[in-house]
Design an enzyme around this catalytic site. Sequence first.
Site, mmCIF file in Angstrom:
data_model
loop_
_atom_site.group_PDB
_atom_site.id
_atom_site.type_symbol
_atom_site.label_atom_id
_atom_site.label_comp_id
_atom_site.label_asym_id
_atom_site.label_seq_id
_atom_site.Cartn_x
_atom_site.Cartn_y
_atom_site.Cartn_z
ATOM 1 N N CYS A 160 0.453 -1.747 -0.431
ATOM 2 C CA CYS A 160 0.403 0.181 -0.283
ATOM 3 C C CYS A 160 0.194 1.313 -0.531
ATOM 4 O O CYS A 160 0.603 1.845 -0.657
ATOM 5 C CB CYS A 160 -0.689 -0.080 1.171
ATOM 6 N N HIS B 188 -2.539 6.451 4.124
ATOM 7 C CA HIS B 188 -1.989 5.509 4.736
ATOM 8 C C HIS B 188 -0.450 6.174 4.012
ATOM 9 O O HIS B 188 0.197 5.547 3.279
ATOM 10 C CB HIS B 188 -2.350 4.446 4.192
#
Length: 563
Positions: free
Chosen positions: A81, A137
């Site tokens: 990610c 994130h």
Amino acid sequence: MAPRRTSIILLGGLGCMCDYDGKVDSKKVGKPRPPHLIFIMVDDQGYGDIGYHGSDIHTPALDQLAAEGVKLENYYVQPICSPSRSQLMTGRYQIHTGLQHSIIRPRQPLCLPPDIPTLPERLAEAGYATHMVGKWHLGFSRPNCLPTQRGFQSFLGTLTGSGDHFSYQSCDGAEACGFDLHDGSRPAWEMRGNYSTLLYIQRVKKILQSHDSRTPLFLYLSLQAAHTPLQAPDLFLQHYNTQGNRQRRHYAAMLSCLDEGVAQLVNELKTSGLYQNSVLIYSSDNGGQPLSGGSNWPLRGGKGTYWEGGIRAVGFVHSPLLKRKGIVSRALIHVSDWYPTLLGLAGALRSHLNLDGHNVWGSIGQGLPCPRTEILFNIDPVSRKPGEPYDKALVLNGFGIWDTAVRAALRVGDWKLLTGNVGDGDWIPPQALPVGPERWQKLEKRRNKLGKSVWLFNISADPYERFDLAEVRPKVVKHLLVRLAEYNHTAVMARNPPDDPMADPELHGGVWSPWLGLEGQEENKKDDDAKKEKILKVKHCKLCKLRALFKKVGSRLERKRLF
């Protein structure tokens, strides 16, 4: 940093304007208005998990958008990610941001380097309204790490990497759990109970409805689907009642919900009068996770690996402004290319200096030769095992050029080189997805020879990485090892600080939020030290750990749809 070639591409009605310095004045006669830019990043969608790749998952809206646009069939991202998102936001490889190793963990005091301008910051300077909805994130240890401090005028979404799609409870290990849904910088407690994809689409529609079409828009929709936990509204689960694999059923329902949400977004673009002057880009952030219902078949490997199944992504561009539509592009494109490409469309790309990405709009929109000929996927020095002998990894396997115990991956032209521990390389067809006691019997497994640390593939001729040519093409291996060493000379030091106990949500009202650089923090240092000492005692208490685990499991059992 490797030298960059700059290309100037004029596209008539939609110019890259690569040399243009500053904002576009659309009031001047003959000057096109800068387009509205919509970037949709989805989480953990596998290469084989979209209709036009032959999937059993229904994605009619995505299939139509891709069919009417340009499908990107030589498109790469990173295997996990944070790395993909950091390169989208900065246009730079991980070795040039210090984020070479893994994801940014919730309790890690780490975020995007503050001295590197982000894509929304540059677009805001060019006169764009900038909005983000969904998963960040990219670190939140300090207030200046938050999306609203890195160029976005508004933000609704999560700061960590994963969490419950309904309750927004997010856990880092068994002992640190907290609420993670933020509207701007405040926790959005009142939005609990809404499914993340549907909630985010509703916010996107409100943004589009209220936006003045005379102002160019940058909308970054970063959906958490189809990342675990595998949850979906019952309405979409019913579409897959015949799917016997429970993980696959929930995963498919999440993508069908996502597909419906994207359809609503496009309809709202049209209703709001923004569609005709818009560019929509769709991208997965990494490969799918077969253990969680995803499929990258027929590619090798999956999420977390540098095999094609971990880094070759679903991607397409849809826009009324495209000169060529309904085609497949095999131009070599990387997630870092969107930074200069979108700035070029906005008329705000001053130069390619310090960028690893390329402006690829000419390749996408007109089929011009692609300026990118190679991709450095990563060099991760932290990955090297301390006990790995240098004589074999460097001298024998690496020809004295490169320490092949270091995890690295590089694509140059047709060739792809892998070194170190690059992750499991199994081929997993959809019918062999995990279910029942015989779940692994149909897997194709390739066992490597003991001590092997170099792989070479001709990806153009062998896209499924079945024929390792490292031993029969040593000259190509040497050439690519030299290229890795050249890249490594430009790398900054990897930043991988240990987790900070002071990040625990228990210390911050039960919410994941910044814990460093807060106003008045120096004055309260003694109190913070006392809290830190207490937290450390709790974390080393076995009974406390057990209680924390029960708390985490309890939060996960709140909904029957959760795994």
